[in-house]
Design an enzyme around this catalytic site. Structure first.
Site, mmCIF file in Angstrom:
data_model
loop_
_atom_site.group_PDB
_atom_site.id
_atom_site.type_symbol
_atom_site.label_atom_id
_atom_site.label_comp_id
_atom_site.label_asym_id
_atom_site.label_seq_id
_atom_site.Cartn_x
_atom_site.Cartn_y
_atom_site.Cartn_z
ATOM 1 N N THR A 1 -47.003 -27.432 45.130
ATOM 2 C CA THR A 1 -45.647 -27.852 45.491
ATOM 3 C C THR A 1 -44.622 -26.860 44.959
ATOM 4 O O THR A 1 -43.729 -26.408 45.681
ATOM 5 C CB THR A 1 -45.374 -29.273 44.960
ATOM 6 O OG1 THR A 1 -46.469 -30.106 45.325
ATOM 7 C CG2 THR A 1 -44.089 -29.839 45.527
ATOM 8 N N ARG B 1 -39.791 -32.476 40.484
ATOM 9 C CA ARG B 1 -40.986 -33.305 40.267
ATOM 10 C C ARG B 1 -40.844 -33.934 38.892
ATOM 11 O O ARG B 1 -40.446 -33.252 37.930
ATOM 12 C CB ARG B 1 -42.270 -32.482 40.323
ATOM 13 C CG ARG B 1 -43.470 -33.278 39.838
ATOM 14 C CD ARG B 1 -44.783 -32.596 40.046
ATOM 15 N NE ARG B 1 -45.129 -32.561 41.460
ATOM 16 C CZ ARG B 1 -46.322 -32.146 41.906
ATOM 17 N NH1 ARG B 1 -47.244 -31.755 41.059
ATOM 18 N NH2 ARG B 1 -46.571 -32.130 43.193
#
Ligand code: CP
Length: 306
Positions: free
Chosen positions: A57, A105
Protein backbone atom coordinates in the site's frame (compact mmCIF):
# COMPACT_ATOMS: atom_id res chain seq x y z
CA UNK A 1 -17.13 13.67 1.21
CA UNK A 2 -15.97 15.36 4.45
CA UNK A 3 -15.35 19.15 4.85
CA UNK A 4 -16.35 19.54 1.16
CA UNK A 5 -13.48 17.40 -0.19
CA UNK A 6 -13.28 13.94 -1.72
CA UNK A 7 -11.91 11.57 0.89
CA UNK A 8 -11.86 7.81 0.32
CA UNK A 9 -12.49 6.22 3.69
CA UNK A 10 -14.92 3.30 3.36
CA UNK A 11 -16.50 1.27 0.56
CA UNK A 12 -19.76 2.00 2.36
CA UNK A 13 -19.58 5.48 0.88
CA UNK A 14 -19.57 4.25 -2.77
CA UNK A 15 -22.38 3.45 -5.17
CA UNK A 16 -21.90 0.83 -7.91
CA UNK A 17 -21.62 3.64 -10.46
CA UNK A 18 -18.87 5.38 -8.49
CA UNK A 19 -16.92 2.12 -8.18
CA UNK A 20 -17.15 1.52 -11.92
CA UNK A 21 -16.08 5.12 -12.59
CA UNK A 22 -12.84 4.59 -10.62
CA UNK A 23 -12.14 1.33 -12.48
CA UNK A 24 -12.64 3.12 -15.81
CA UNK A 25 -10.38 5.95 -14.72
CA UNK A 26 -7.68 3.44 -13.75
CA UNK A 27 -8.00 1.73 -17.12
CA UNK A 28 -7.68 5.08 -18.91
CA UNK A 29 -4.58 6.06 -16.91
CA UNK A 30 -2.99 2.67 -17.55
CA UNK A 31 -3.31 3.27 -21.30
CA UNK A 32 -1.52 6.65 -21.17
CA UNK A 33 2.15 7.04 -22.06
CA UNK A 34 4.68 7.54 -19.24
CA UNK A 35 5.20 11.13 -20.43
CA UNK A 36 1.48 11.96 -20.39
CA UNK A 37 1.15 10.53 -16.90
CA UNK A 38 3.97 12.72 -15.54
CA UNK A 39 1.91 15.88 -16.02
CA UNK A 40 -1.19 14.66 -14.18
CA UNK A 41 -0.08 15.47 -10.63
CA UNK A 42 2.85 17.76 -11.42
CA UNK A 43 3.58 20.05 -8.46
CA UNK A 44 1.38 18.15 -6.00
CA UNK A 45 2.61 16.73 -2.69
CA UNK A 46 1.31 13.42 -1.35
CA UNK A 47 1.91 12.71 2.36
CA UNK A 48 2.11 9.04 3.34
CA UNK A 49 1.41 8.49 7.04
CA UNK A 50 1.80 4.83 7.97
CA UNK A 51 1.34 4.01 11.65
CA UNK A 52 1.46 0.29 10.76
CA UNK A 53 3.87 -1.71 8.56
CA UNK A 54 3.13 -1.92 4.85
CA UNK A 55 4.92 -2.92 1.68
CA UNK A 56 2.31 -2.81 -1.09
CA UNK A 57 0.00 0.00 0.00
CA UNK A 58 2.73 2.45 1.00
CA UNK A 59 5.13 1.79 -1.85
CA UNK A 60 2.46 1.57 -4.54
CA UNK A 61 0.83 4.85 -3.45
CA UNK A 62 4.27 6.46 -3.51
CA UNK A 63 5.22 4.94 -6.83
CA UNK A 64 1.80 5.79 -8.29
CA UNK A 65 2.16 9.42 -7.22
CA UNK A 66 5.75 9.74 -8.48
CA UNK A 67 4.77 8.30 -11.86
CA UNK A 68 2.16 11.09 -12.09
CA UNK A 69 4.79 13.75 -11.37
CA UNK A 70 3.95 14.35 -7.68
CA UNK A 71 6.39 14.60 -4.80
CA UNK A 72 6.15 12.50 -1.65
CA UNK A 73 6.21 13.71 1.95
CA UNK A 74 7.25 10.73 4.04
CA UNK A 75 5.92 10.61 7.60
CA UNK A 76 7.60 8.18 9.96
CA UNK A 77 6.14 7.61 13.43
CA UNK A 78 9.53 6.61 14.85
CA UNK A 79 11.14 9.93 13.92
CA UNK A 80 8.21 12.32 14.30
CA UNK A 81 6.90 14.33 17.25
CA UNK A 82 4.36 11.55 17.90
CA UNK A 83 7.27 10.27 20.02
CA UNK A 84 7.03 13.46 22.12
CA UNK A 85 3.32 12.94 22.73
CA UNK A 86 1.81 15.09 19.96
CA UNK A 87 -1.84 14.17 19.46
CA UNK A 88 -3.18 12.46 16.35
CA UNK A 89 -5.35 15.47 15.46
CA UNK A 90 -2.50 17.97 15.81
CA UNK A 91 -0.27 15.71 13.70
CA UNK A 92 -2.90 15.58 10.94
CA UNK A 93 -3.27 19.40 11.10
CA UNK A 94 0.45 19.79 10.52
CA UNK A 95 0.70 17.26 7.70
CA UNK A 96 -2.32 18.70 5.86
CA UNK A 97 -0.68 22.10 5.86
CA UNK A 98 2.42 20.67 4.16
CA UNK A 99 0.69 18.51 1.52
CA UNK A 100 -2.15 18.30 -1.01
CA UNK A 101 -3.40 14.82 -0.16
CA UNK A 102 -2.87 12.44 2.77
CA UNK A 103 -2.68 8.65 2.61
CA UNK A 104 -3.00 7.11 6.06
CA UNK A 105 -2.79 3.65 7.59
CA UNK A 106 -3.53 3.22 11.28
CA UNK A 107 -4.10 0.28 13.64
CA UNK A 108 -7.34 1.73 15.05
CA UNK A 109 -10.73 1.32 13.34
CA UNK A 110 -12.07 4.76 12.46
CA UNK A 111 -8.70 6.57 12.49
CA UNK A 112 -8.90 7.47 8.78
CA UNK A 113 -12.36 8.99 9.21
CA UNK A 114 -11.12 10.99 12.20
CA UNK A 115 -8.17 12.22 10.11
CA UNK A 116 -10.57 13.24 7.33
CA UNK A 117 -12.72 15.18 9.80
CA UNK A 118 -9.66 17.19 10.93
CA UNK A 119 -8.00 17.66 7.54
CA UNK A 120 -9.00 20.18 4.87
CA UNK A 121 -7.08 18.14 2.28
CA UNK A 122 -8.41 14.81 0.91
CA UNK A 123 -7.61 11.76 3.04
CA UNK A 124 -7.26 8.30 1.50
CA UNK A 125 -7.60 5.35 3.86
CA UNK A 126 -4.71 2.90 3.46
CA UNK A 127 -6.29 0.53 6.01
CA UNK A 128 -7.72 1.25 9.46
CA UNK A 129 -7.55 -1.60 12.00
CA UNK A 130 -9.90 -4.45 11.10
CA UNK A 131 -12.31 -2.05 9.47
CA UNK A 132 -11.74 -0.95 5.87
CA UNK A 133 -9.08 -0.98 3.13
CA UNK A 134 -10.73 0.75 0.17
CA UNK A 135 -7.68 1.04 -2.11
CA UNK A 136 -7.19 -2.73 -1.74
CA UNK A 137 -10.86 -3.30 -2.56
CA UNK A 138 -10.68 -1.17 -5.68
CA UNK A 139 -7.58 -2.96 -6.94
CA UNK A 140 -9.24 -6.29 -6.14
CA UNK A 141 -12.28 -5.28 -8.20
CA UNK A 142 -10.05 -4.00 -10.99
CA UNK A 143 -8.27 -7.37 -11.06
CA UNK A 144 -11.56 -9.28 -11.13
CA UNK A 145 -12.91 -7.04 -13.89
CA UNK A 146 -9.76 -7.53 -15.98
CA UNK A 147 -9.77 -11.29 -15.49
CA UNK A 148 -13.48 -12.05 -15.68
CA UNK A 149 -14.74 -9.15 -17.81
CA UNK A 150 -17.50 -8.45 -15.29
CA UNK A 151 -18.17 -8.01 -11.59
CA UNK A 152 -21.68 -9.45 -11.87
CA UNK A 153 -23.01 -12.81 -10.58
CA UNK A 154 -19.63 -14.27 -9.63
CA UNK A 155 -19.11 -17.15 -7.18
CA UNK A 156 -16.45 -15.99 -4.72
CA UNK A 157 -14.99 -17.75 -1.67
CA UNK A 158 -13.32 -15.79 1.11
CA UNK A 159 -11.09 -18.13 3.11
CA UNK A 160 -9.05 -17.59 6.26
CA UNK A 161 -9.31 -14.81 8.82
CA UNK A 162 -12.71 -13.26 8.18
CA UNK A 163 -12.94 -11.75 11.65
CA UNK A 164 -9.94 -9.44 11.53
CA UNK A 165 -9.31 -9.25 7.77
CA UNK A 166 -10.14 -5.71 6.67
CA UNK A 167 -9.61 -6.55 3.01
CA UNK A 168 -12.56 -8.96 3.15
CA UNK A 169 -14.71 -6.53 5.15
CA UNK A 170 -14.06 -3.84 2.62
CA UNK A 171 -14.51 -6.02 -0.48
CA UNK A 172 -17.87 -7.51 0.53
CA UNK A 173 -19.21 -3.99 1.07
CA UNK A 174 -18.44 -3.26 -2.57
CA UNK A 175 -19.43 -6.65 -4.01
CA UNK A 176 -22.94 -6.44 -2.60
CA UNK A 177 -23.81 -4.14 -5.53
CA UNK A 178 -22.92 -6.82 -8.10
CA UNK A 179 -25.07 -9.85 -7.15
CA UNK A 180 -22.30 -12.22 -5.99
CA UNK A 181 -22.74 -15.70 -4.52
CA UNK A 182 -20.35 -15.71 -1.57
CA UNK A 183 -18.82 -18.56 0.43
CA UNK A 184 -17.32 -17.51 3.77
CA UNK A 185 -14.82 -20.21 4.79
CA UNK A 186 -13.25 -19.88 8.25
CA UNK A 187 -12.96 -21.55 11.64
CA UNK A 188 -15.91 -20.43 13.82
CA UNK A 189 -13.63 -18.26 15.97
CA UNK A 190 -12.62 -16.25 12.85
CA UNK A 191 -16.04 -15.89 11.23
CA UNK A 192 -17.40 -12.78 9.52
CA UNK A 193 -18.64 -10.10 11.92
CA UNK A 194 -22.44 -10.16 12.24
CA UNK A 195 -22.83 -6.49 11.23
CA UNK A 196 -21.36 -7.31 7.81
CA UNK A 197 -23.62 -10.34 7.36
CA UNK A 198 -26.59 -8.13 8.33
CA UNK A 199 -25.49 -5.67 5.64
CA UNK A 200 -25.44 -8.48 3.06
CA UNK A 201 -28.89 -9.67 4.23
CA UNK A 202 -30.26 -6.15 3.77
CA UNK A 203 -28.81 -6.09 0.24
CA UNK A 204 -30.33 -9.50 -0.58
CA UNK A 205 -26.92 -11.12 -1.23
CA UNK A 206 -26.72 -14.95 -1.22
CA UNK A 207 -23.98 -16.29 1.02
CA UNK A 208 -22.96 -19.59 2.61
CA UNK A 209 -20.92 -20.11 5.77
CA UNK A 210 -18.51 -23.08 5.64
CA UNK A 211 -15.56 -24.44 7.63
CA UNK A 212 -13.90 -26.08 4.62
CA UNK A 213 -13.48 -24.94 1.02
CA UNK A 214 -13.73 -28.41 -0.51
CA UNK A 215 -17.55 -28.22 -0.74
CA UNK A 216 -17.61 -25.04 -2.84
CA UNK A 217 -14.32 -25.29 -4.75
CA UNK A 218 -15.80 -26.59 -8.01
CA UNK A 219 -18.26 -23.65 -8.21
CA UNK A 220 -15.79 -20.81 -7.75
CA UNK A 221 -14.83 -18.06 -10.17
CA UNK A 222 -12.61 -16.39 -7.56
CA UNK A 223 -10.85 -18.00 -4.59
CA UNK A 224 -9.86 -15.11 -2.30
CA UNK A 225 -7.37 -16.37 0.29
CA UNK A 226 -6.35 -14.37 3.36
CA UNK A 227 -3.67 -14.51 6.02
CA UNK A 228 -4.53 -15.22 9.66
CA UNK A 229 -3.86 -11.76 11.15
CA UNK A 230 -1.60 -12.66 14.06
CA UNK A 231 -1.03 -9.03 15.03
CA UNK A 232 -4.75 -8.48 15.77
CA UNK A 233 -5.23 -11.39 18.20
CA UNK A 234 -5.53 -10.13 21.80
CA UNK A 235 -4.39 -13.59 23.03
CA UNK A 236 -1.39 -15.23 21.28
CA UNK A 237 -2.64 -18.68 22.37
CA UNK A 238 -5.80 -18.17 20.31
CA UNK A 239 -3.61 -17.49 17.27
CA UNK A 240 -1.70 -20.73 17.87
CA UNK A 241 -5.00 -22.66 17.65
CA UNK A 242 -5.78 -21.46 14.12
CA UNK A 243 -2.46 -20.66 12.45
CA UNK A 244 -2.00 -22.78 9.34
CA UNK A 245 -5.64 -23.89 9.40
CA UNK A 246 -6.00 -23.46 5.61
CA UNK A 247 -3.18 -24.12 3.19
CA UNK A 248 -3.81 -24.42 -0.53
CA UNK A 249 -1.40 -26.10 -2.92
CA UNK A 250 -1.42 -27.86 -6.29
CA UNK A 251 -2.57 -31.05 -4.62
CA UNK A 252 -5.81 -29.68 -3.21
CA UNK A 253 -6.64 -27.26 -6.08
CA UNK A 254 -5.65 -28.74 -9.46
CA UNK A 255 -8.38 -30.77 -11.12
CA UNK A 256 -10.84 -29.85 -8.36
CA UNK A 257 -11.86 -26.36 -9.51
CA UNK A 258 -13.06 -24.67 -12.69
CA UNK A 259 -10.34 -24.31 -15.31
CA UNK A 260 -10.62 -20.52 -15.24
CA UNK A 261 -10.86 -20.05 -11.47
CA UNK A 262 -8.45 -17.41 -10.22
CA UNK A 263 -6.72 -17.33 -6.84
CA UNK A 264 -6.36 -13.89 -5.26
CA UNK A 265 -4.71 -12.79 -2.01
CA UNK A 266 -4.13 -9.23 -0.74
CA UNK A 267 -0.64 -10.31 0.44
CA UNK A 268 1.54 -10.63 2.39
CA UNK A 269 1.08 -14.39 2.60
CA UNK A 270 2.63 -16.52 5.29
CA UNK A 271 2.06 -20.16 4.33
CA UNK A 272 -1.61 -20.22 3.27
CA UNK A 273 -0.76 -20.36 -0.46
CA UNK A 274 2.01 -22.82 -1.23
CA UNK A 275 4.60 -21.40 -3.61
CA UNK A 276 3.93 -24.39 -5.89
CA UNK A 277 0.74 -22.57 -6.98
CA UNK A 278 2.65 -19.44 -8.08
CA UNK A 279 3.36 -20.77 -11.55
CA UNK A 280 -0.10 -22.23 -12.19
CA UNK A 281 -2.79 -20.66 -14.37
CA UNK A 282 -4.84 -19.94 -11.23
CA UNK A 283 -2.42 -17.55 -9.49
CA UNK A 284 -3.26 -13.84 -9.82
CA UNK A 285 -2.00 -12.41 -6.52
CA UNK A 286 1.11 -10.75 -7.93
CA UNK A 287 -0.83 -9.20 -10.85
CA UNK A 288 -3.39 -8.09 -8.26
CA UNK A 289 -0.70 -6.23 -6.28
CA UNK A 290 0.62 -4.62 -9.49
CA UNK A 291 -2.89 -3.33 -10.25
CA UNK A 292 -2.47 -1.16 -7.15
CA UNK A 293 -0.60 1.41 -9.24
CA UNK A 294 -3.33 2.46 -11.73
CA UNK A 295 -6.06 2.16 -9.11
CA UNK A 296 -4.24 4.36 -6.61
CA UNK A 297 -3.47 6.83 -9.38
CA UNK A 298 -7.18 6.98 -10.22
CA UNK A 299 -8.07 7.47 -6.55
CA UNK A 300 -5.63 10.36 -6.15
CA UNK A 301 -6.78 11.98 -9.40
CA UNK A 302 -10.42 11.80 -8.39
CA UNK A 303 -9.71 13.11 -4.90
CA UNK A 304 -7.84 16.05 -6.44
CA UNK A 305 -10.76 16.45 -8.90
CA UNK A 306 -8.45 16.01 -11.87
N1 CP B 1 -2.33 -5.79 0.91
C1 CP B 1 -1.70 -4.92 1.73
O1 CP B 1 -2.33 -4.04 2.33
O2 CP B 1 -0.36 -5.10 1.83
P1 CP B 1 0.61 -4.20 2.73
O3 CP B 1 0.21 -4.45 4.19
O4 CP B 1 1.99 -4.66 2.42
O5 CP B 1 0.37 -2.77 2.37
Amino acid sequence: MINGKKDIISMNDFTAEEILLILKKAEAIEKMSDEEKLSLMHGKIVATMFYEPSTRTKLSFESAAMRLGANILYFDTEHSSVKKGESFSDTIRMVESYSDIIVIRHPLDGAARLAASVSHKPVLNGGDGSNQHPSQTLLDLYTIMKEKGTLENLHIAFTGDLKYGRTVHSLVKALKHFHPIIYFVSPSMLSMPQYLLDDLDDAGVTYHIEENFTGCLDKLDVFYMTRIQRERFPDPEEYEKVKGVYIINRGNIEGKCKDDMIIMHPLPRVNEIDVDLDTTKYARYFEQARNGIPIRQAMMMLSLER
